[in-house]
Design an enzyme around this catalytic site. Structure first.
Site, PDB file in Angstrom:
ATOM      1  N   LYS A  13      78.458  53.277  25.788  1.00  0.00           N
ATOM      2  CA  LYS A  13      78.421  53.339  27.252  1.00  0.00           C
ATOM      3  C   LYS A  13      79.194  52.199  27.927  1.00  0.00           C
ATOM      4  CE  LYS A  13      74.244  56.005  28.048  1.00  0.00           C
ATOM      5  NZ  LYS A  13      72.868  56.010  28.583  1.00  0.00           N
ATOM      6  N   LEU A  36      61.836  55.584  28.910  1.00  0.00           N
ATOM      7  CA  LEU A  36      63.084  56.348  28.964  1.00  0.00           C
ATOM      8  C   LEU A  36      63.232  57.252  27.749  1.00  0.00           C
ATOM      9  CD1 LEU A  36      63.686  54.731  31.423  1.00  0.00           C
ATOM     10  CD2 LEU A  36      65.847  53.998  30.450  1.00  0.00           C
ATOM     11  N   ASN A  52      78.198  56.893  31.606  1.00  0.00           N
ATOM     12  CA  ASN A  52      77.768  58.041  30.785  1.00  0.00           C
ATOM     13  C   ASN A  52      78.510  59.325  31.127  1.00  0.00           C
ATOM     14  OD1 ASN A  52      76.574  58.911  33.156  1.00  0.00           O
ATOM     15  ND2 ASN A  52      74.646  59.496  32.199  1.00  0.00           N
ATOM     16  N   THR A  81      77.246  58.472  25.281  1.00  0.00           N
ATOM     17  CA  THR A  81      75.910  57.921  25.072  1.00  0.00           C
ATOM     18  C   THR A  81      75.973  56.768  24.079  1.00  0.00           C
ATOM     19  OG1 THR A  81      73.605  58.529  24.662  1.00  0.00           O
ATOM     20  CG2 THR A  81      75.248  59.681  23.321  1.00  0.00           C
ATOM     21  N   SER A  92      70.034  64.803  20.008  1.00  0.00           N
ATOM     22  CA  SER A  92      70.302  64.929  21.437  1.00  0.00           C
ATOM     23  C   SER A  92      69.943  66.314  21.969  1.00  0.00           C
ATOM     24  CB  SER A  92      71.779  64.662  21.733  1.00  0.00           C
ATOM     25  OG  SER A  92      71.990  64.876  23.116  1.00  0.00           O
ATOM     26  N   GLY A 112      60.373  60.318  29.698  1.00  0.00           N
ATOM     27  CA  GLY A 112      61.833  60.287  29.859  1.00  0.00           C
ATOM     28  C   GLY A 112      62.478  61.636  30.176  1.00  0.00           C
ATOM     29  N   ALA A 130      67.853  45.536  27.410  1.00  0.00           N
ATOM     30  CA  ALA A 130      68.901  45.039  28.317  1.00  0.00           C
ATOM     31  C   ALA A 130      70.234  45.729  28.034  1.00  0.00           C
ATOM     32  CB  ALA A 130      69.038  43.522  28.163  1.00  0.00           C
ATOM     33  N   GLY A 131      70.167  46.983  27.547  1.00  0.00           N
ATOM     34  CA  GLY A 131      71.384  47.741  27.258  1.00  0.00           C
ATOM     35  C   GLY A 131      71.856  48.513  28.486  1.00  0.00           C
TER      36      GLY A 131
HETATM   37  P1  NAP Z   1      71.876  50.538  24.377  1.00  0.00           P
HETATM   38  O1  NAP Z   1      72.870  50.240  25.425  1.00  0.00           O
HETATM   39  O2  NAP Z   1      72.321  50.641  22.958  1.00  0.00           O
HETATM   40  O3  NAP Z   1      70.703  49.430  24.490  1.00  0.00           O
HETATM   41  C1  NAP Z   1      69.613  49.453  23.608  1.00  0.00           C
HETATM   42  C2  NAP Z   1      68.609  48.397  24.011  1.00  0.00           C
HETATM   43  O4  NAP Z   1      67.479  48.522  23.165  1.00  0.00           O
HETATM   44  C3  NAP Z   1      69.110  46.974  23.844  1.00  0.00           C
HETATM   45  O5  NAP Z   1      68.457  46.156  24.769  1.00  0.00           O
HETATM   46  C4  NAP Z   1      68.665  46.646  22.430  1.00  0.00           C
HETATM   47  O6  NAP Z   1      68.455  45.258  22.233  1.00  0.00           O
HETATM   48  C5  NAP Z   1      67.320  47.323  22.372  1.00  0.00           C
HETATM   49  N1  NAP Z   1      66.967  47.724  21.018  1.00  0.00           N
HETATM   50  C6  NAP Z   1      67.644  48.553  20.205  1.00  0.00           C
HETATM   51  N2  NAP Z   1      66.997  48.696  19.046  1.00  0.00           N
HETATM   52  C7  NAP Z   1      65.883  47.919  19.116  1.00  0.00           C
HETATM   53  C8  NAP Z   1      64.819  47.639  18.235  1.00  0.00           C
HETATM   54  N3  NAP Z   1      64.757  48.176  17.017  1.00  0.00           N
HETATM   55  N4  NAP Z   1      63.851  46.779  18.649  1.00  0.00           N
HETATM   56  C9  NAP Z   1      63.901  46.228  19.868  1.00  0.00           C
HETATM   57  N5  NAP Z   1      64.889  46.450  20.763  1.00  0.00           N
HETATM   58  C10 NAP Z   1      65.865  47.291  20.381  1.00  0.00           C
HETATM   59  O7  NAP Z   1      71.124  51.931  24.680  1.00  0.00           O
HETATM   60  P2  NAP Z   1      70.769  52.550  26.107  1.00  0.00           P
HETATM   61  O8  NAP Z   1      71.801  53.509  26.497  1.00  0.00           O
HETATM   62  O9  NAP Z   1      70.407  51.427  26.996  1.00  0.00           O
HETATM   63  O10 NAP Z   1      69.469  53.438  25.729  1.00  0.00           O
HETATM   64  C11 NAP Z   1      68.221  52.831  25.461  1.00  0.00           C
HETATM   65  C12 NAP Z   1      67.162  53.922  25.289  1.00  0.00           C
HETATM   66  O11 NAP Z   1      67.010  54.652  26.502  1.00  0.00           O
HETATM   67  C13 NAP Z   1      67.500  54.968  24.224  1.00  0.00           C
HETATM   68  O12 NAP Z   1      66.332  55.316  23.535  1.00  0.00           O
HETATM   69  C14 NAP Z   1      68.005  56.141  25.008  1.00  0.00           C
HETATM   70  O13 NAP Z   1      67.791  57.377  24.339  1.00  0.00           O
HETATM   71  C15 NAP Z   1      67.138  56.034  26.253  1.00  0.00           C
HETATM   72  N6  NAP Z   1      67.781  56.664  27.410  1.00  0.00           N
HETATM   73  C16 NAP Z   1      67.141  57.714  27.975  1.00  0.00           C
HETATM   74  C17 NAP Z   1      67.699  58.321  29.066  1.00  0.00           C
HETATM   75  C18 NAP Z   1      67.003  59.488  29.697  1.00  0.00           C
HETATM   76  O14 NAP Z   1      67.648  60.209  30.449  1.00  0.00           O
HETATM   77  N7  NAP Z   1      65.713  59.679  29.470  1.00  0.00           N
HETATM   78  C19 NAP Z   1      68.924  57.866  29.612  1.00  0.00           C
HETATM   79  C20 NAP Z   1      69.532  56.768  29.006  1.00  0.00           C
HETATM   80  C21 NAP Z   1      68.944  56.184  27.895  1.00  0.00           C
HETATM   81  P3  NAP Z   1      69.643  44.242  21.871  1.00  0.00           P
HETATM   82  O15 NAP Z   1      70.222  43.802  23.175  1.00  0.00           O
HETATM   83  O16 NAP Z   1      68.950  43.182  21.140  1.00  0.00           O
HETATM   84  O17 NAP Z   1      70.625  45.019  21.030  1.00  0.00           O
END
Ligand code: NAP
Length: 289
Positions: free
Chosen positions: A68, A223, A89, A64, A15, A246, A129-130
């Site tokens: 979340k 992202l 968050n 995070t 992070s 991102g 879809a997270g």
């Molecule tokens: P999350 O709530 O855990 O959701 C993760 C999502 O990714 C879910 O849809 C999950 O699918 C899918 N996923 C996880 N591992 C996978 C894999 N190996 N193959 C395919 N799909 C996969 O996480 P989040 O908070 O939404 O974050 C998602 C990403 O966005 C992370 O990389 C995070 O670092 C990034 N992010 C960036 C920012 C920024 O400010 N740039 C802000 C927020 C998040 P399932 O539904 O099947 O589990």
């Protein structure tokens, strides 16, 4: 006494949030009053975090992956929108207790605007879809997209995201059930990767979708910010697409959290961005090499 603001999640080693928040606090001359530090917690310790906040031992928190949504078992959503999006968050204390909100949406919106991307009228593919995808979809609906297509590993989560979208707007939301290779990119205007695929570590060489020279019309948003140039963005750049990485969202969601905790508008966003880019550059992840 120094006030503690913590980042809660797992894993936290990669992070950049401590760096950018502490850079901002130092630039504002507040580094003796506040400190921002990572705090790795297990799921069953989340209630203790909220207790520490309500009893004044912790001033504020970022939450995070993977907590979340889980954190909403322990705090009230700050408003109706947060209750609907069900992704938090940022935690802060109020007279009535600890509440949670999300600054991801605000960060995403500002990142689009500063990159001159206007999603109005666009047909957008959301990969994932997270929590982040939920915040992103809510923003895109508010910015006037024409259609949303969701593609996710777990169908149930895609269905829940569509349900959320339908409770906000009557814009059509489709769920793609095809394998990645079967997605028709020609009918799309924008792709947003909301999965961790491409992120440094064991997912670094992954991409949620492949972009070819036929896809030059697309805006591709990732992202993932570490590396800045993910496999997805590198393919998109070669294809001639407009890309948004991102880092902008990360910096702007952090700035928005600081506005909430400090009740100040003058957050030094450019110092935060410079520190982030310097660190990503120094650690050799700028180009994904
Ligand atoms: P999350 O709530 O855990 O959701 C993760 C999502 O990714 C879910 O849809 C999950 O699918 C899918 N996923 C996880 N591992 C996978 C894999 N190996 N193959 C395919 N799909 C996969 O996480 P989040 O908070 O939404 O974050 C998602 C990403 O966005 C992370 O990389 C995070 O670092 C990034 N992010 C960036 C920012 C920024 O400010 N740039 C802000 C927020 C998040 P399932 O539904 O099947 O589990």
């Amino acid at each position: 006494m120094t006030r503690r603001i913590v980042l809660v999640g797992y894993p936290l080693e990669h992070s950049m949030s401590p760096l950018i928040h502490n850079t901002a606090l130092r630039a504002m001359g507040l580094h003796r009053e506040y400190i921002y530090e990572p705090l790795t917690l297990r799921r069953e310790e989340l209630a203790g975090l909220v207790r520490d906040m309500s009893e004044g031992r912790i001033y504020g928190a970022n939450v995070t992956m993977p907590y979340k949504t889980e954190i909403l078992r322990h705090v009230h959503p700050a408003d109706e929108h947060t209750a609907l999006v069900r992704s938090v968050n940022t935690l802060y204390c109020t007279a009535t207790g600890v509440v949670g909100t999300s600054t991801d949406g605000a960060g995403f919106r500002t990142a689009l605007i500063e990159n001159d991307v206007n999603p109005q009228g666009m047909n957008v593919l959301i990969l994932g879809a997270g929590g982040a995808a939920r915040a992103v979809v809510a923003v895109l609906l508010s910015m006037g997209v024409e259609q949303i297509v969701i593609h996710n590993r777990t169908m149930q989560h895609a269905l829940e995201l569509r349900e959320m979208a339908h409770s906000i707007s009557d814009i059509p939301v489709e769920i793609s059930t095809t394998h990645e290779a079967g997605l028709h990119l020609s009918s799309l205007d924008m792709i947003v990767n909301c999965t961790p695929q491409g992120m440094t570590g064991n997912m670094k060489n992954m991409t949620p979708i492949h972009i070819s020279r036929d896809d030059a019309h697309l805006v591709v948003v990732d992202l993932v910010y570490n590396p800045i140039r993910t496999v997805l963005l590198r393919e998109a750049i070669i294809a001639g697409c407009k890309v948004v990485d991102g880092t902008g969202m990360l910096v702007h969601q952090a700035a928005e959290s600081l506005r909430i905790w400090l009740q100040r508008e003058d957050i030094p966003v450019e110092s935060m961005r410079a520190a982030l880019l310097r660190e990503l550059d120094a650690s050799g992840v700028c180009t994904g090499s």
